[in-house]
Design an enzyme around this catalytic site. Structure first.
Site, PDB file in Angstrom:
ATOM      1  CG  ASP A 176      15.237 -33.113  85.421  1.00  0.00           C
ATOM      2  OD1 ASP A 176      14.821 -32.144  84.751  1.00  0.00           O
ATOM      3  OD2 ASP A 176      15.702 -34.154  84.899  1.00  0.00           O
ATOM      4  CB  SER A 177      14.714 -27.223  85.528  1.00  0.00           C
ATOM      5  OG  SER A 177      13.366 -27.175  85.958  1.00  0.00           O
ATOM      6  CG  ASP A 226      11.297 -33.824  85.050  1.00  0.00           C
ATOM      7  OD1 ASP A 226      10.689 -34.441  84.149  1.00  0.00           O
ATOM      8  OD2 ASP A 226      11.783 -32.686  84.892  1.00  0.00           O
ATOM      9  CE  LYS A 260       9.018 -33.007  82.051  1.00  0.00           C
ATOM     10  NZ  LYS A 260      10.447 -33.224  81.703  1.00  0.00           N
ATOM     11  CD  GLU A 317      15.156 -35.311  80.163  1.00  0.00           C
ATOM     12  OE1 GLU A 317      16.238 -35.676  79.645  1.00  0.00           O
ATOM     13  OE2 GLU A 317      15.052 -34.295  80.859  1.00  0.00           O
ATOM     14  CD  GLU A 376      13.910 -28.624  76.992  1.00  0.00           C
ATOM     15  OE1 GLU A 376      13.501 -29.575  77.691  1.00  0.00           O
ATOM     16  OE2 GLU A 376      14.769 -27.810  77.373  1.00  0.00           O
TER      17      GLU A 376
HETATM   18  O1  KIV Z   1      12.884 -29.938  84.245  1.00  0.00           O
HETATM   19  C1  KIV Z   1      12.201 -29.125  83.606  1.00  0.00           C
HETATM   20  O2  KIV Z   1      11.993 -27.974  84.013  1.00  0.00           O
HETATM   21  C2  KIV Z   1      11.625 -29.554  82.336  1.00  0.00           C
HETATM   22  C3  KIV Z   1      11.002 -28.510  81.464  1.00  0.00           C
HETATM   23  C4  KIV Z   1      12.070 -27.754  80.775  1.00  0.00           C
HETATM   24  C5  KIV Z   1      10.030 -29.077  80.521  1.00  0.00           C
HETATM   25  O3  KIV Z   1      11.692 -30.700  82.014  1.00  0.00           O
END
Ligand code: KIV
Length: 277
Positions: free
Chosen positions: A57-58, A96, A126, A128, A195
């Site tokens: 989600d980056s 994510d 993934k 959080e 992280e």
């Molecule tokens: O969204 C992302 O890029 C991440 C990484 C920083 C692990 O979750």
């Protein structure tokens, strides 16, 4: 490092699965993971032999230009993930699950996870959080969807913490992180991202857990590493944490190429006679 019969490391086996990652941990072969959000980049990463591609989600930051990861939607993550999947033949693709599509409601979490799997063809998701998202993690895993956890600095909770500083430096937070990581493993997660936490703590977690632990800013005592692609390629310039190693300076390289193109167009050097019909 243990090798297969044909002398190739496990990561070079045909298709990387969650089982491959587990085997890599047992064989002490480090796992390589990078983010990608589009077809062209994912194709390069896969050709290079990356083990895991994270559709992070980056994308909210590096693709859409938002300050945080909070604004990206489930539909947008699905668009990115489907583009990545079309390029990938070998890597495991993890997506994510974005902010607002799972927190506090395990049925909603499952339906978001199912949309990602059905509409993108991705291999895993993934999420959080630790014990507070246990019900959602359990529900998703019991539907047959592989889940990777994410602890330590969790960018979706940035407004709760108020800072991107190193996490779990204090004993209480470190203890909670170990409890959360163990709970994610017990729920059946196939791996955990840690992280921005102290290297010794990350190493302790990697030693304690049977599942692979992938670090970002968590030192070298874990089972693998992940970076945001745009950061390690130097496409982004404003983000320079200590843990980031830049392998290229693409911002400057691309800027130079575009400046060259502009010059050639203005001076009528481009196109030349061989570049036309
Ligand atoms: O969204 C992302 O890029 C991440 C990484 C920083 C692990 O979750």
């Amino acid at each position: 490092m243990n090798k297969r019969k044909d002398n190739l490391p496990l990561s070079q086996s045909k298709k990387v699965t969650t089982n491959t990652l587990q085997q890599m941990k047992l064989n002490k072969e480090k796992i390589s993971m990078l983010t990608a959000y589009d077809y062209s980049m994912a194709k390069i990463l896969d050709a290079a032999g990356i083990d895991v591609i994270l559709v992070g989600d980056s994308a909210s930051n590096v693709i859409a230009g938002h300050e945080t990861t909070l604004p990206i939607t489930l539909d947008q993550m699905i668009y990115h993930a489907a583009s990545v999947i079309r390029a990938v033949q070998r890597a495991l693709v993890v997506v994510d699950i974005p902010f607002g599509s799972y927190q506090g409601n395990s049925k909603m979490a499952l339906s978001s996870a199912i949309r990602i799997m059905k509409e993108t063809g991705a291999h895993a998701i993934k999420m959080e959080g630790g014990t507070e998202i246990k019900e959602s993690v359990d529900r998703i895993i019991s539907a047959g969807i592989p889940v990777m956890g994410h602890l330590g600095l969790t960018p979706q909770s940035i407004y709760k913490f108020g800072t991107y500083a190193v996490r779990a430096k204090e004993a209480v937070e470190a203890k909670k992180l170990i409890t959360d990581a163990t709970a994610l493993q017990n729920s059946g997660c196939f791996g955990v991202v840690l992280e921005k936490i102290p290297a010794n703590l990350a190493g302790q977690v990697a030693k304690k857990l049977k599942i692979p632990v992938i670090g970002i800013g968590a030192g070298g005592k874990v089972d693998g590493q992940v970076l945001v692609l745009h950061d390690m390629l130097g496409l982004t310039t404003e983000f320079s944490p200590r843990f980031l190693r830049r392998y290229l300076n693409l911002f400057e390289d691309i800027k130079g190429a575009v400046e060259g193109y502009i010059e050639d167009v203005k001076s009528e050097d481009f196109p030349n006679t061989k570049e036309q019909y």
